[in-house]
Design a protein around this motif. Sequence first.
Motif, PDB file in Angstrom:
ATOM      1  N   TYR A  77      40.373 -41.437 -53.244  1.00 53.52           N
ATOM      2  CA  TYR A  77      40.388 -42.417 -52.156  1.00 53.52           C
ATOM      3  C   TYR A  77      39.922 -41.751 -50.867  1.00 53.52           C
ATOM      4  CZ  TYR A  77      43.145 -45.120 -55.426  1.00 53.52           C
ATOM      5  OH  TYR A  77      43.565 -45.798 -56.543  1.00 53.52           O
TER       6      TYR A  77
ATOM      7  N   THR B 269      36.439 -47.169 -45.491  1.00 54.71           N
ATOM      8  CA  THR B 269      35.437 -47.745 -46.371  1.00 54.71           C
ATOM      9  C   THR B 269      34.135 -46.992 -46.114  1.00 54.71           C
ATOM     10  OG1 THR B 269      36.510 -49.891 -46.368  1.00 54.71           O
ATOM     11  CG2 THR B 269      34.178 -49.847 -46.967  1.00 54.71           C
TER      12      THR B 269
ATOM     13  N   ARG C 111      36.363 -51.162 -54.626  1.00 56.74           N
ATOM     14  CA  ARG C 111      36.702 -51.814 -53.356  1.00 56.74           C
ATOM     15  C   ARG C 111      38.195 -51.649 -53.085  1.00 56.74           C
ATOM     16  NH1 ARG C 111      34.076 -57.168 -55.382  1.00 56.74           N
ATOM     17  NH2 ARG C 111      36.270 -57.548 -55.780  1.00 56.74           N
ATOM     18  N   ASP C 112      38.644 -52.132 -51.935  1.00 59.17           N
ATOM     19  CA  ASP C 112      40.070 -52.073 -51.561  1.00 59.17           C
ATOM     20  C   ASP C 112      40.971 -52.720 -52.603  1.00 59.17           C
ATOM     21  OD1 ASP C 112      38.717 -51.348 -49.290  1.00 59.17           O
ATOM     22  OD2 ASP C 112      39.851 -52.623 -47.937  1.00 59.17           O
ATOM     23  N   ASP C 113      40.487 -53.794 -53.238  1.00 65.11           N
ATOM     24  CA  ASP C 113      41.302 -54.530 -54.208  1.00 65.11           C
ATOM     25  C   ASP C 113      41.288 -53.900 -55.600  1.00 65.11           C
ATOM     26  OD1 ASP C 113      38.757 -55.176 -55.113  1.00 65.11           O
ATOM     27  OD2 ASP C 113      38.929 -57.313 -54.670  1.00 65.11           O
ATOM     28  N   GLY C 114      40.599 -52.752 -55.749  1.00 64.34           N
ATOM     29  CA  GLY C 114      40.543 -52.060 -57.031  1.00 64.34           C
ATOM     30  C   GLY C 114      39.426 -52.493 -57.950  1.00 64.34           C
ATOM     31  N   HIS C 115      38.692 -53.529 -57.579  1.00 65.59           N
ATOM     32  CA  HIS C 115      37.571 -53.982 -58.400  1.00 65.59           C
ATOM     33  C   HIS C 115      36.343 -53.102 -58.170  1.00 65.59           C
ATOM     34  CE1 HIS C 115      40.089 -57.601 -58.505  1.00 65.59           C
ATOM     35  NE2 HIS C 115      39.579 -57.727 -59.722  1.00 65.59           N
TER      36      HIS C 115
ATOM     37  N   SER D  23      32.765 -52.144 -57.211  1.00 62.53           N
ATOM     38  CA  SER D  23      31.691 -52.674 -56.366  1.00 62.53           C
ATOM     39  C   SER D  23      30.333 -52.167 -56.819  1.00 62.53           C
ATOM     40  CB  SER D  23      31.923 -52.334 -54.897  1.00 62.53           C
ATOM     41  OG  SER D  23      31.814 -50.954 -54.681  1.00 62.53           O
TER      42      SER D  23
ATOM     43  N   GLY E   8      32.631 -48.918 -50.778  1.00 62.84           N
ATOM     44  CA  GLY E   8      34.010 -49.028 -51.245  1.00 62.84           C
ATOM     45  C   GLY E   8      34.907 -48.022 -50.567  1.00 62.84           C
ATOM     46  N   ASN E   9      36.149 -47.961 -51.054  1.00 62.61           N
ATOM     47  CA  ASN E   9      37.087 -47.000 -50.478  1.00 62.61           C
ATOM     48  C   ASN E   9      37.537 -45.955 -51.480  1.00 62.61           C
ATOM     49  OD1 ASN E   9      38.832 -48.601 -52.025  1.00 62.61           O
ATOM     50  ND2 ASN E   9      40.529 -48.246 -50.624  1.00 62.61           N
TER      51      ASN E   9
END
Length: 161
Positions: free
Chosen positions: A62, A66, A94-98, A100, A121-122
């Motif tokens: 992580y 971003t 991405r932040d939501d774990g999906h 990108s 992404g992050n």
Amino acid sequence: VISSIRTYTLAADIAALAVSSYDVSSLHSHLSSEKPANLFDGNPGTYFASKALPSDQWIRLYYYFTVYITHLIVYNRADCCWERAVGIVVSVLRDDGHVSGVCGTIARAEKFYNISCGALGNAAEFRLPYNPTNHSWNYLINLAEIKSYGILYGRYNTCLV
């Protein structure tokens, strides 16, 4: 009518990305010689090892912000086990774990890999999908160093007109 303008950055804006934290699917042991922090300690002589379990193994790095990841350099252990990297899928989350963007899959055993990316992404994820036809030692992650490069998101953006 122009609907959007994409601004491009110069190569000089690309920099090493600092890792803020990490997560792993499993730990091979609690030995300091195999800890996940070894992946970004700047020393390719240290390494991380996951367990060889009948499930996907993964590492997530992580970042503080971003970022637009341009490329990653992944180093294998110097002393052995290069074949263990074969099959690792490198993605940006991405932040939501999906996912990108998928940067690529490691296809052969080499000393290091320079993986081109191009996703926002992050986090970066290194996932070794479980394959029951492989020997047990072939579905664990065993890497020495990961270096991430890219651009902070605020320096790579789209402006609506």
